[in-house]
Design an enzyme around this catalytic site. Structure first.
Site, PDB file in Angstrom:
ATOM      1  CE  LYS A 100      10.970   2.372  30.010  1.00 24.85           C
ATOM      2  NZ  LYS A 100      10.787   3.047  28.711  1.00 24.85           N
ATOM      3  N   GLY A 128       2.363   4.824  25.095  1.00 24.48           N
ATOM      4  CA  GLY A 128       1.047   5.189  24.558  1.00 24.48           C
ATOM      5  C   GLY A 128      -0.057   4.763  25.513  1.00 24.48           C
ATOM      6  CB  THR A 145      -0.949   9.616  28.823  1.00 19.38           C
ATOM      7  OG1 THR A 145      -0.679  10.974  28.494  1.00 19.38           O
ATOM      8  CG2 THR A 145      -1.088   8.811  27.558  1.00 19.38           C
ATOM      9  CG  ASP A 170      12.850   5.549  29.845  1.00 15.38           C
ATOM     10  OD1 ASP A 170      11.913   5.673  30.652  1.00 15.38           O
ATOM     11  OD2 ASP A 170      12.793   4.791  28.861  1.00 15.38           O
TER      12      ASP A 170
END
Ligand code: HSE
Length: 432
Positions: free
Chosen positions: A202, A305, A12, A198
């Site tokens: 971060k 995305g 992606t 996750d």
């Protein structure tokens, strides 16, 4: 053509990046100087949505990171290995690196940045946190003149989507998770997202940049959202809060500006409805930064995305192209990693925060008084205590404290557990 890219991975993020770089009209003119020279893939036969010359695609990733013609290696394959080894080999071969790999950076950052500093190359990671939101570069550059007091983020879109739906629909975690998986908003194995891992990767990266020191991932306290119930979301709502999974890095004292003790943590949190983070809905991310003298800044946008992440990856590539075009051989101190020491992390028992707790008790006289006495004897001051409903025969009592030391609060809870009138403490959440 000027600068040659070797891209590792055409999933992606890789596909989005290739699409952006190929379609460079009306974007920064320096993008025209980039040549997508090699793209490493697992299979040459897989159908692709981007068109690349056959000679560009290869399954030999080692050959990309050692190719003397390549200037920049873009690691967008994800996972820990072989990503870590390939990044290190690219650095050893004098290549600048762009990566979106928060898991590898949060675990192996010390190794990767030490190697990069020794080799005189840059490792860029804008896409590793917050997807398309520029946050790494602002922390390294525009905001770095400030003394940062806290970084508080909604940095995981999956959990924010689940909590948003639980709130708007009054649904259970497991029902919303199952539906999110069916709709493709949550992974088949949701562990990394729903258990906070996750977000921990971060915030370790953001804390390191904000507070100028390295962070050991195992020092990041991490609690996910599996235990968040629709009952607590409803109580929070009545009390003027929304529940969010926050990733927080906070300076605990203002007295020592260099490498101050900090708390670094991920946990579901009651956020006052008036706080800017309370209005971040769905898969979006936001990072709220407090610094001196700037005050409060919030960066908001799509946290994942293809297009969003490609924007972040390409901005790193653009920075490197600009650096490569300038004649100086000295490293640009705004692009390098400048810290080697580890931040001092405050144990959770010493954290000062507000708490929300829900108790199920026998419905008898004096229970609220006993709770108040236990809290008081441990120095825990209460902001509110309400009995609002029943679960069967049991009374439900909800407490919000003032700022307390977590260790004191937990000692009070241990004592409360021993009260015969107390059946259970189904939930315990921190309050921003
Ligand atoms: N799994 C992440 C999220 C996206 O849900 O936000 C990639 O960082």
């Amino acid at each position: 053509m000027g600068v040659k890219l070797g891209i590792l991975g055409l999933g992606t993020v890789g596909t989005g990046t290739v699409q952006l770089l190929q379609d460079h009209a009306f974007r920064h003119p320096l993008l025209q100087e980039i040549e997508i020279y090699r793209v490493g893939v697992r299979s040459l036969d897989k159908p692709r949505t981007v068109t690349l010359p056959e000679s560009v695609l290869t399954t030999d990733l080692e050959a990309i990171v050692t190719d003397p013609k390549i200037d920049i290696v873009v690691e967008v394959m994800g996972g820990l290995e072989p990503a870590r080894s390939l990044i290190l080999k690219a650095i050893q071969n004098g290549k600048h690196v762009v990566t979106a790999n928060k898991a590898a950076i949060s675990r192996f950052g010390h190794e990767i940045f030490t190697a990069a500093n020794q080799a005189g190359v840059y490792v860029m990671l804008e896409a590793a946190v917050g997807g398309g939101i520029p946050v790494i570069q602002p922390l390294k550059q525009a905001l770095s003149v400030n003394r940062i007091q806290s970084v508080t983020g909604i940095v995981n879109g999956t959990t924010n989507y689940i909590l948003t739906r639980m709130q708007t629909e009054g649904s259970n975690f497991s029902d919303v998770l199952a539906d999110a998986q069916r709709l493709g908003y949550a992974e088949a194995d949701p562990t990394a997202d729903v258990d906070g891992l996750d977000a921990a990767d971060k915030i370790a990266i953001l804390a390191s940049l904000a507070f100028d020191g390295r962070i050991k991932l195992e020092d990041v306290y991490c609690e996910g959202i599996r235990q968040v119930s629709k009952t607590d979301i409803a109580y929070a709502e009545k009390l003027g809060f929304v529940i969010k999974l926050l990733a927080i890095a906070k300076r605990t004292t203002l007295s020592s500006p260099s490498l101050p003790p900090i708390s670094v943590r991920v946990h579901p949190t009651l956020v006052p409805k008036a706080h800017p983070l309370a209005s971040i809905h769905g898969v979006n991310n936001a990072i709220f930064i407090e610094g001196e003298p700037i005050g409060q800044v919030m960066l908001y946008g799509p946290g994942a995305g293809a297009g969003a992440t490609a924007s972040a990856v390409s901005s790193d590539i653009l920075n490197l192209v600009a650096a490569l075009k300038t004649s100086t051989t000295a490293p640009n101190p705004l692009l390098t990693c400048r810290h080697q020491d580890y931040c001092q992390i405050v144990p959770m028992a010493e954290l000062v925060t507000r708490f929300y707790a829900r108790f199920l008790t026998k419905d008898q006289p004096g229970v609220i008084g006993k709770l108040g006495t236990c809290f008081g004897s441990h120095g825990v001051s209460l902001e509110s205590i309400v009995q609002t409903g029943f679960q069967g025969e049991l009374a439900e009592i909800v407490v919000v404290t003032h700022d307390v030391q977590e260790g004191d609060f937990r000692q009070a809870l241990t004592e409360i557990h021993t009260l015969t009138a107390v059946d259970s403490i189904p939930s315990l959440l921190r309050v921003l």
